[in-house]
Design a protein around this motif. Sequence first.
Motif, PDB file in Angstrom:
ATOM      1  N   ILE A 318       0.825  -1.204   0.000  1.00 16.89           N
ATOM      2  CA  ILE A 318       0.000   0.000   0.000  1.00 16.89           C
ATOM      3  C   ILE A 318       0.864   1.260   0.000  1.00 16.89           C
ATOM      4  O   ILE A 318       0.568   2.247  -0.690  1.00 16.89           O
ATOM      5  CB  ILE A 318      -0.951  -0.001   1.213  1.00 16.89           C
ATOM      6  N   LEU A 319       1.956   1.223   0.768  1.00 22.47           N
ATOM      7  CA  LEU A 319       2.804   2.414   0.904  1.00 22.47           C
ATOM      8  C   LEU A 319       3.791   2.591  -0.240  1.00 22.47           C
ATOM      9  O   LEU A 319       4.470   3.614  -0.318  1.00 22.47           O
ATOM     10  CB  LEU A 319       3.577   2.350   2.226  1.00 22.47           C
ATOM     11  N   ALA A 320       3.914   1.594  -1.125  1.00 20.39           N
ATOM     12  CA  ALA A 320       4.897   1.669  -2.208  1.00 20.39           C
ATOM     13  C   ALA A 320       4.662   2.875  -3.108  1.00 20.39           C
ATOM     14  O   ALA A 320       5.612   3.482  -3.624  1.00 20.39           O
ATOM     15  CB  ALA A 320       4.865   0.390  -3.030  1.00 20.39           C
ATOM     16  N   ARG A 321       3.406   3.243  -3.299  1.00 22.09           N
ATOM     17  CA  ARG A 321       3.089   4.384  -4.163  1.00 22.09           C
ATOM     18  C   ARG A 321       3.363   5.715  -3.462  1.00 22.09           C
ATOM     19  O   ARG A 321       3.636   6.725  -4.111  1.00 22.09           O
ATOM     20  CB  ARG A 321       1.616   4.305  -4.576  1.00 22.09           C
ATOM     21  N   VAL A 322       3.317   5.705  -2.126  1.00 22.93           N
ATOM     22  CA  VAL A 322       3.450   6.943  -1.365  1.00 22.93           C
ATOM     23  C   VAL A 322       4.902   7.218  -0.992  1.00 22.93           C
ATOM     24  O   VAL A 322       5.438   8.301  -1.245  1.00 22.93           O
ATOM     25  CB  VAL A 322       2.568   6.891  -0.104  1.00 22.93           C
ATOM     26  N   THR A 323       5.541   6.222  -0.369  1.00 16.55           N
ATOM     27  CA  THR A 323       6.927   6.383   0.080  1.00 16.55           C
ATOM     28  C   THR A 323       7.666   5.063  -0.055  1.00 16.55           C
ATOM     29  O   THR A 323       7.300   4.059   0.579  1.00 16.55           O
ATOM     30  CB  THR A 323       6.988   6.875   1.539  1.00 16.55           C
ATOM     31  N   PRO A 393      -6.782   2.288 -18.545  1.00 12.83           N
ATOM     32  CA  PRO A 393      -5.975   2.974 -19.572  1.00 12.83           C
ATOM     33  C   PRO A 393      -4.535   2.469 -19.565  1.00 12.83           C
ATOM     34  O   PRO A 393      -4.016   2.057 -18.529  1.00 12.83           O
ATOM     35  CB  PRO A 393      -6.048   4.455 -19.143  1.00 12.83           C
ATOM     36  N   ASP A 394      -3.904   2.496 -20.735  1.00  8.25           N
ATOM     37  CA  ASP A 394      -2.534   1.997 -20.859  1.00  8.25           C
ATOM     38  C   ASP A 394      -1.552   3.086 -20.402  1.00  8.25           C
ATOM     39  O   ASP A 394      -1.175   3.971 -21.163  1.00  8.25           O
ATOM     40  CB  ASP A 394      -2.251   1.604 -22.302  1.00  8.25           C
ATOM     41  N   SER A 395      -1.144   3.008 -19.121  1.00  4.36           N
ATOM     42  CA  SER A 395      -0.208   3.980 -18.575  1.00  4.36           C
ATOM     43  C   SER A 395       0.669   3.296 -17.530  1.00  4.36           C
ATOM     44  O   SER A 395       0.353   2.208 -17.041  1.00  4.36           O
ATOM     45  CB  SER A 395      -0.957   5.161 -17.935  1.00  4.36           C
ATOM     46  N   TYR A 396       1.776   3.953 -17.201  1.00  2.50           N
ATOM     47  CA  TYR A 396       2.694   3.395 -16.207  1.00  2.50           C
ATOM     48  C   TYR A 396       2.011   3.256 -14.853  1.00  2.50           C
ATOM     49  O   TYR A 396       2.177   2.256 -14.155  1.00  2.50           O
ATOM     50  CB  TYR A 396       3.932   4.283 -16.085  1.00  2.50           C
ATOM     51  N   LEU A 397       1.218   4.262 -14.477  1.00  2.78           N
ATOM     52  CA  LEU A 397       0.538   4.234 -13.183  1.00  2.78           C
ATOM     53  C   LEU A 397      -0.452   3.081 -13.108  1.00  2.78           C
ATOM     54  O   LEU A 397      -0.501   2.357 -12.099  1.00  2.78           O
ATOM     55  CB  LEU A 397      -0.187   5.562 -12.942  1.00  2.78           C
ATOM     56  N   GLN A 398      -1.228   2.880 -14.155  1.00  5.37           N
ATOM     57  CA  GLN A 398      -2.212   1.803 -14.143  1.00  5.37           C
ATOM     58  C   GLN A 398      -1.533   0.436 -14.153  1.00  5.37           C
ATOM     59  O   GLN A 398      -2.027  -0.518 -13.560  1.00  5.37           O
ATOM     60  CB  GLN A 398      -3.149   1.930 -15.350  1.00  5.37           C
ATOM     61  N   SER A 399      -0.380   0.342 -14.809  1.00  9.76           N
ATOM     62  CA  SER A 399       0.389  -0.906 -14.775  1.00  9.76           C
ATOM     63  C   SER A 399       0.858  -1.208 -13.354  1.00  9.76           C
ATOM     64  O   SER A 399       0.784  -2.352 -12.885  1.00  9.76           O
ATOM     65  CB  SER A 399       1.588  -0.801 -15.724  1.00  9.76           C
ATOM     66  N   LEU A 401      -0.520  -0.075 -10.523  1.00 11.10           N
ATOM     67  CA  LEU A 401      -1.674  -0.379  -9.677  1.00 11.10           C
ATOM     68  C   LEU A 401      -2.190  -1.800  -9.913  1.00 11.10           C
ATOM     69  O   LEU A 401      -2.602  -2.481  -8.974  1.00 11.10           O
ATOM     70  CB  LEU A 401      -2.787   0.636  -9.933  1.00 11.10           C
ATOM     71  N   SER A 402      -2.142  -2.245 -11.152  1.00  3.20           N
ATOM     72  CA  SER A 402      -2.595  -3.612 -11.457  1.00  3.20           C
ATOM     73  C   SER A 402      -1.722  -4.647 -10.759  1.00  3.20           C
ATOM     74  O   SER A 402      -2.214  -5.614 -10.177  1.00  3.20           O
ATOM     75  CB  SER A 402      -2.579  -3.835 -12.969  1.00  3.20           C
ATOM     76  N   LEU A 403      -0.407  -4.447 -10.813  1.00  3.92           N
ATOM     77  CA  LEU A 403       0.505  -5.354 -10.111  1.00  3.92           C
ATOM     78  C   LEU A 403       0.321  -5.265  -8.601  1.00  3.92           C
ATOM     79  O   LEU A 403       0.356  -6.274  -7.894  1.00  3.92           O
ATOM     80  CB  LEU A 403       1.949  -5.017 -10.485  1.00  3.92           C
ATOM     81  N   GLN A 404       0.117  -4.046  -8.111  1.00  2.61           N
ATOM     82  CA  GLN A 404      -0.055  -3.854  -6.676  1.00  2.61           C
ATOM     83  C   GLN A 404      -1.270  -4.631  -6.167  1.00  2.61           C
ATOM     84  O   GLN A 404      -1.190  -5.357  -5.174  1.00  2.61           O
ATOM     85  CB  GLN A 404      -0.221  -2.366  -6.372  1.00  2.61           C
ATOM     86  N   TYR A 405      -2.387  -4.516  -6.865  1.00  2.00           N
ATOM     87  CA  TYR A 405      -3.602  -5.197  -6.427  1.00  2.00           C
ATOM     88  C   TYR A 405      -3.466  -6.718  -6.553  1.00  2.00           C
ATOM     89  O   TYR A 405      -3.996  -7.466  -5.726  1.00  2.00           O
ATOM     90  CB  TYR A 405      -4.800  -4.709  -7.253  1.00  2.00           C
ATOM     91  N   SER A 406      -2.755  -7.177  -7.581  1.00  2.62           N
ATOM     92  CA  SER A 406      -2.598  -8.625  -7.746  1.00  2.62           C
ATOM     93  C   SER A 406      -1.743  -9.223  -6.635  1.00  2.62           C
ATOM     94  O   SER A 406      -1.979 -10.347  -6.191  1.00  2.62           O
ATOM     95  CB  SER A 406      -1.983  -8.942  -9.110  1.00  2.62           C
ATOM     96  N   PHE A 407      -0.762  -8.447  -6.145  1.00  4.18           N
ATOM     97  CA  PHE A 407       0.095  -8.936  -5.063  1.00  4.18           C
ATOM     98  C   PHE A 407      -0.597  -8.913  -3.700  1.00  4.18           C
ATOM     99  O   PHE A 407      -0.143  -9.580  -2.765  1.00  4.18           O
ATOM    100  CB  PHE A 407       1.380  -8.114  -4.980  1.00  4.18           C
TER     101      PHE A 407
END
Length: 464
Positions: A318-323, A393-399, A401-407
Amino acid sequence: MCLCPDTSGTGTQAVMDGGTSAESRVPRPGRQPGASGEGAWAPRMVSSPWSLSRGRARVAAAVLCYINLLNYMNWFIVAGMLLDIQNFFQISDSNAGLLQTVFVCCLLLSAPVFGYLGDRHSRKAALSIGILLWSGTGLSSSFISPQYSWLFFLSRGVVGIGSASFSTIAPTVLGDLFVRDQRTRVLAIFYIFIPVGSGLGYVLGSAVLQLTGNWRWAFRVMPCLEAVALILLIVLVPDPPRGAAEKQEEAAVGDPRSSWCEDVSLIFGILTVVTGIIGVVLGAEAARRYKKVNPRAEPLICACSLLAAALCLFLALILARVTLLASYVFLVLGELLLSCNWAVVADILLSVVVPRCRGTAEALQITVGHVLGDAGSPYLTGLISGTLRAARPDSYLQSFLSLQYSFLGCAFVIALGGGCFLLTALRLETDQARARQPGTGTSDSKDAESQALLSSTGSVAENL
């Protein structure tokens, strides 16, 4: 008196301090001690029970730890140079995940076979065959041409078969060399080399790639280390009778280049090594001390560490995107807590299984653990991520987030494992008592031979 090998080939002799062979009075079959008549007692030379000095047992354990290090380096060496392997063989991202799946599936299919062989035949021979198999195949895979990518997949499967022999059988050898607290400590050291080997696999693959510019050399360096391991195994590691440690106790009353710190594979590998060492030692020592007070300590420690690790992994994701710093802190704590289980789980397994079935039990544990774990998890995680990305949408952020939720599913599974260990705590004492009951399990000719050798311990001890 000391125990030493009998050079005549009849086994181990009991030697008195003066250096002479001890002669024991042993009753002939069908006679009772004190019975009248000729031959009631027949003096003869007796082979003493199987024994090994403490120093030699420790040397054998050190060799097995070294081989375990190399074993798990082979598991993860591909990950440290995966991108280069993908580019060389033109492998897609989804197929790249299948490399580990093929490896683990072959390991799972062969683990029960090696467990069966380890319970009935020479464990030392099975270990030697496994080392030859994985080292020879690993070396051969470095010469595969780009157009034969399927052959590289096949080679990883064969390496998995070789690894299964060691992962299944080696802990049972240690279980027959040590007992009680000594066994716990030795297993702790042995299982330290799982995370250490995993991390060094990343590091070695990346380092050799950086030094040579060619991923193939990583597969050519490993066989040199494995050749040394095979020689040490043959020379220094015995094949003790099954249950030898317990019987002895009764008788005795491893373009520009990025810097090391910039290469995140390397960072993960180093974290795995450090947290693995600390975690295995911490878990084993906590179990050793706590089970003196609570006989259910081992599964309770596993449960607590897994539940806490699930929370740490959840926060790290969860914190990977923030810090990133906070994410790494919780990742380190999670790995540390996960590593606390390695030696403890093995100790639990050995304590609830009769000696002659421990190889099969190790194989079953490996099979179930990998079937429910890393056999399909890389593919499943990638599949979930791909499904989520398809709807975004095809973007770095969405890529990301997709990996984050799958993990996040991993955190749930870890917490589920903690709950299973709480249930284990309820049954542990009952299962341990059943495993200690005489006559538990079935026997075969190999068991009869080992039992005859081990049962002489009591007779010799009484006569001396």
